[in-house]
Design a protein around this motif. Structure first.
Motif, PDB file in Angstrom:
ATOM      1  N   THR A 130       0.727  -1.203   0.069  1.00 26.67           N
ATOM      2  CA  THR A 130      -0.052   0.036  -0.016  1.00 26.67           C
ATOM      3  C   THR A 130       0.902   1.412  -0.036  1.00 26.67           C
ATOM      4  N   ASP A 131       0.721   2.087  -0.904  1.00 27.03           N
ATOM      5  CA  ASP A 131       1.684   3.307  -1.089  1.00 27.03           C
ATOM      6  C   ASP A 131       1.001   4.655  -0.667  1.00 27.03           C
ATOM      7  N   ARG A 132      -0.293   4.827  -0.398  1.00 22.58           N
ATOM      8  CA  ARG A 132      -0.675   6.244   0.146  1.00 22.58           C
ATOM      9  C   ARG A 132      -1.872   5.882   0.767  1.00 22.58           C
ATOM     10  N   GLN A 133      -2.136   6.847   1.848  1.00 19.60           N
ATOM     11  CA  GLN A 133      -3.379   6.889   2.646  1.00 19.60           C
ATOM     12  C   GLN A 133      -3.761   8.153   2.877  1.00 19.60           C
ATOM     13  N   PHE A 134      -5.234   8.316   2.847  1.00 23.94           N
ATOM     14  CA  PHE A 134      -5.755   9.624   3.036  1.00 23.94           C
ATOM     15  C   PHE A 134      -6.762   9.730   4.118  1.00 23.94           C
ATOM     16  N   ALA A 135      -6.951  10.473   5.245  1.00 26.60           N
ATOM     17  CA  ALA A 135      -8.175  10.434   6.025  1.00 26.60           C
ATOM     18  C   ALA A 135      -8.461  11.892   6.289  1.00 26.60           C
ATOM     19  N   ILE A 136      -9.922  11.946   6.531  1.00 23.09           N
ATOM     20  CA  ILE A 136     -10.232  13.319   7.176  1.00 23.09           C
ATOM     21  C   ILE A 136     -11.351  13.065   8.230  1.00 23.09           C
ATOM     22  N   GLY A 137     -11.564  13.856   9.267  1.00 24.11           N
ATOM     23  CA  GLY A 137     -12.608  13.543  10.122  1.00 24.11           C
ATOM     24  C   GLY A 137     -13.005  14.504  11.073  1.00 24.11           C
ATOM     25  N   ALA A 138     -13.812  14.294  12.039  1.00 23.14           N
ATOM     26  CA  ALA A 138     -13.901  15.508  13.093  1.00 23.14           C
ATOM     27  C   ALA A 138     -14.740  14.827  14.446  1.00 23.14           C
ATOM     28  N   GLU A 139     -14.420  15.362  15.550  1.00 26.78           N
ATOM     29  CA  GLU A 139     -14.847  14.705  16.677  1.00 26.78           C
ATOM     30  C   GLU A 139     -15.493  16.138  17.360  1.00 26.78           C
ATOM     31  N   TYR A 140     -16.533  15.847  18.090  1.00 28.13           N
ATOM     32  CA  TYR A 140     -17.305  16.796  18.815  1.00 28.13           C
ATOM     33  C   TYR A 140     -17.396  16.254  20.377  1.00 28.13           C
ATOM     34  N   LYS A 141     -16.678  17.119  21.111  1.00 28.51           N
ATOM     35  CA  LYS A 141     -16.684  16.707  22.631  1.00 28.51           C
ATOM     36  C   LYS A 141     -17.815  17.571  23.291  1.00 28.51           C
ATOM     37  N   GLY A 142     -18.292  16.764  23.952  1.00 27.87           N
ATOM     38  CA  GLY A 142     -19.530  17.602  24.990  1.00 27.87           C
ATOM     39  C   GLY A 142     -20.867  17.509  24.437  1.00 27.87           C
ATOM     40  N   PRO A 143     -21.255  16.633  23.475  1.00 26.15           N
ATOM     41  CA  PRO A 143     -22.612  16.879  22.868  1.00 26.15           C
ATOM     42  C   PRO A 143     -23.603  16.543  24.036  1.00 26.15           C
ATOM     43  N   PHE A 144     -25.017  17.181  23.810  1.00 32.11           N
ATOM     44  CA  PHE A 144     -25.910  16.823  24.822  1.00 32.11           C
ATOM     45  C   PHE A 144     -25.844  17.443  26.120  1.00 32.11           C
ATOM     46  N   ASN A 145     -24.765  18.330  26.057  1.00 27.67           N
ATOM     47  CA  ASN A 145     -24.487  18.894  27.470  1.00 27.67           C
ATOM     48  C   ASN A 145     -23.657  17.721  28.488  1.00 27.67           C
ATOM     49  N   ARG A 146     -23.263  16.807  27.906  1.00 31.96           N
ATOM     50  CA  ARG A 146     -22.189  15.603  28.469  1.00 31.96           C
ATOM     51  C   ARG A 146     -20.862  16.066  28.328  1.00 31.96           C
ATOM     52  N   ASP A 147     -20.174  16.591  29.235  1.00 32.72           N
ATOM     53  CA  ASP A 147     -18.742  16.984  29.003  1.00 32.72           C
ATOM     54  C   ASP A 147     -17.980  15.811  28.462  1.00 32.72           C
ATOM     55  N   ASN A 148     -18.141  14.445  29.096  1.00 29.00           N
ATOM     56  CA  ASN A 148     -17.070  13.450  28.949  1.00 29.00           C
ATOM     57  C   ASN A 148     -17.632  12.558  27.745  1.00 29.00           C
ATOM     58  N   ASP A 149     -18.722  12.880  27.013  1.00 26.97           N
ATOM     59  CA  ASP A 149     -19.037  12.315  25.898  1.00 26.97           C
ATOM     60  C   ASP A 149     -18.415  12.893  24.560  1.00 26.97           C
ATOM     61  N   MET A 150     -18.496  12.066  23.511  1.00 28.57           N
ATOM     62  CA  MET A 150     -17.695  12.532  22.389  1.00 28.57           C
ATOM     63  C   MET A 150     -18.605  11.838  21.078  1.00 28.57           C
ATOM     64  N   ILE A 151     -18.668  12.512  19.929  1.00 32.44           N
ATOM     65  CA  ILE A 151     -19.159  12.017  18.696  1.00 32.44           C
ATOM     66  C   ILE A 151     -18.013  12.192  17.673  1.00 32.44           C
ATOM     67  N   GLY A 152     -17.697  10.910  16.924  1.00 29.28           N
ATOM     68  CA  GLY A 152     -16.421  10.868  16.125  1.00 29.28           C
ATOM     69  C   GLY A 152     -16.942  10.413  14.571  1.00 29.28           C
ATOM     70  N   PHE A 153     -16.526  11.124  13.553  1.00 28.32           N
ATOM     71  CA  PHE A 153     -17.202  10.519  12.300  1.00 28.32           C
ATOM     72  C   PHE A 153     -15.303  10.708  11.444  1.00 28.32           C
ATOM     73  N   ALA A 154     -15.143   9.759  10.630  1.00 30.51           N
ATOM     74  CA  ALA A 154     -14.300   9.823   9.564  1.00 30.51           C
ATOM     75  C   ALA A 154     -14.184   9.174   8.252  1.00 30.51           C
ATOM     76  N   VAL A 155     -13.601   9.532   7.253  1.00 26.74           N
ATOM     77  CA  VAL A 155     -13.681   8.733   6.070  1.00 26.74           C
ATOM     78  C   VAL A 155     -12.224   9.019   5.425  1.00 26.74           C
ATOM     79  N   GLY A 156     -11.753   7.621   4.908  1.00 24.86           N
ATOM     80  CA  GLY A 156     -10.491   7.507   4.679  1.00 24.86           C
ATOM     81  C   GLY A 156     -10.258   6.414   3.497  1.00 24.86           C
ATOM     82  N   ALA A 157      -9.243   6.703   2.807  1.00 22.48           N
ATOM     83  CA  ALA A 157      -8.955   5.817   1.602  1.00 22.48           C
ATOM     84  C   ALA A 157      -7.350   5.452   1.515  1.00 22.48           C
TER      85      ALA A 157
END
Length: 420
Positions: free
Chosen positions: A316-343
């Motif tokens: 495998t000669d190359r890899q790309f990835a993008i994503g985001a993380e949201y800390k503190g959803p629904f007023n819950r300070d220790n929770d997190m949502i994450g989403f990413a896509v890559g190739a």
């Protein structure tokens, strides 16, 4: 087990970042004296609903036992510290057991021998008012160069990306190599970092790791050195932290060519031993930037990683990835949502070998891995108390193994993290 342990120490665990609390104040006392502990557990459960040869559920995990000693506080050695970390892995690999034809594992915590590893054993020294930093000992290169978090369960989005496409010599956690690096903080927000890591095939030999992975030894059979170089910038954008890195590496041990044999003829025709290229190399770009919320706290952080290596020796000669993380959803300070896509892309050199092989063997063709494997993951991290994170996730992989001949993969996972 988690609920029982939480109930056993409800007062400490409900407010502490550690499940076992502050040990009646002893943990804080030891930290003030210069001794900090790091005990943790990570498990990953995964079930494939589509893809592979069988629908299976597999579980794998990792224990970490570490300590950092501030030698300034302990002995008056200004700017000095010593760190040790031992890891132990168990469990089964869904990717292998279900024959998922993917480049990147769906349980990142599996691998490098399900056994004990000496992950870090290193001395660190700072000079000139922290302008220069030096480290030497047993170190995992992926924790020092192009380091990246492991919040996701799919390997495409976890750990140092070079280890995902050149993992036969760029060795990520939990395996370490004898190494040293220097970091020069050119300004408060910029730095340059140079390292040298021992290359030895034994470090990626699972059988060797089962009896030697935890030992402080210097194995014979060194083939060369991995030399990484990194430039970094850690700005504050609108008061929010960011990290931007660009780097590259050179491997003077070389590797086996994927197309040519020792006589520079196609391997598919001759069946001879592969040509040994004299060097291997690669480069990377990476950034993380918080774009909303409180600096270092709740809010949205985006990231992108791009990594390339030589197609002559790496499947495998190359890899790309993008994503985001949201800390503190629904007023819950220790929770997190994450989403990413890559190739992740298959080597053009390997694809050329596969095409020629199929021409010569029309009755027994192999898939031509000439394209990208596309992966996506969505997770929600629920933290009932600060020391525990339960992270269900959905993973989808299109064109696994870089070819449309393989069926798509859909996996339901659960990553659990405990800090003791």
């Amino acid at each position: 087990m988690l609920l029982g342990t939480t109930i056993a120490c409800p007062v400490q665990a409900s407010n502490s970042p550690y499940l076992l609390g502050d040990w009646n104040g002893e943990r804080t006392h030891l930290s003030d004296q210069g001794i900090d502990f790091n005990f943790g557990y990570t498990s990953e459960l995964a079930h494939n609903f589509n893809g592979g040869t069988r629908h299976l559920t597999r579980y794998t995990d990792q224990w970490n036992f570490g300590a950092t000693f501030d030698l300034d506080k302990l002995w008056g050695w200004k700017g000095s510290r010593f760190q040790i970390m031992v890891s132990e892995r168990n469990g089964r690999n869904l990717t292998a057991d279900a024959h998922l034809p993917v480049y990147q594992q769906v349980q990142e915590v599996y691998g490098r021998g399900q056994t004990w590893h000496l992950t870090i054993f290193a001395f660190n020294q700072r000079f000139f008012g922290d302008k220069l930093e030096w480290s030497i000992g047993r170190l995992p290169v992926g924790s020092d160069f192009d380091s990246f978090s492991c919040d996701f369960q799919n390997l495409t989005f976890c750990g140092s990306p070079p280890g995902n496409i050149a993992g036969d010599y760029w060795i990520n956690w939990p395996t370490s190599q004898w190494a040293t690096w220097l970091k020069w903080n050119t300004t408060e927000q910029t730095y340059i970092k140079l390292g040298a890591y021992q290359l030895n095939p034994k470090y990626i030999d699972n059988d060797w790791a089962r009896t030697n992975g935890w030992k402080l030894n210097f194995p014979g059979g060194t083939t060369g050195a991995l030399i990484p170089l990194e430039f970094g910038w850690t700005p504050s954008v609108n008061g929010l932290p960011g990290s931007y890195k660009v780097g590259g590496w050179y491997n003077n041990a070389g590797g086996s060519d994927l197309y040519y044999d020792i006589n520079r003829q196609p391997i598919a025709i001759t069946g001879e031993a592969p040509l040994q290229d004299s060097s291997r190399y690669g480069g990377y770009l990476g950034f993380q930037q918080q774009i909303s919320g409180i600096a270092g706290g709740n809010g949205v952080t985006v990231f992108a990683n791009a990594t390339m290596t030589d197609a002559q020796t790496s499947p495998t000669d190359r890899q790309f990835a993008i994503g985001a993380e949201y800390k503190g959803p629904f007023n819950r300070d220790n929770d997190m949502i994450g989403f990413a896509v890559g190739a992740t892309h298959g080597s053009s050199r390997l694809a050329a070998y596969q095409r020629l092989y199929n021409q010569l063997n029309p009755n027994n063709p192999v898939p031509v891995q000439s394209g990208y494997e596309y992966a996506a993951e969505l997770f929600y991290s629920w933290s009932p108390i600060p020391s525990i994170q339960l992270r269900p996730n959905l993973q989808y992989v299109a064109h696994p193994g870089g070819t449309s001949q393989n069926g798509h993969v859909f996996v339901l996972g659960l990553k659990s993290i405990i800090a003791f």
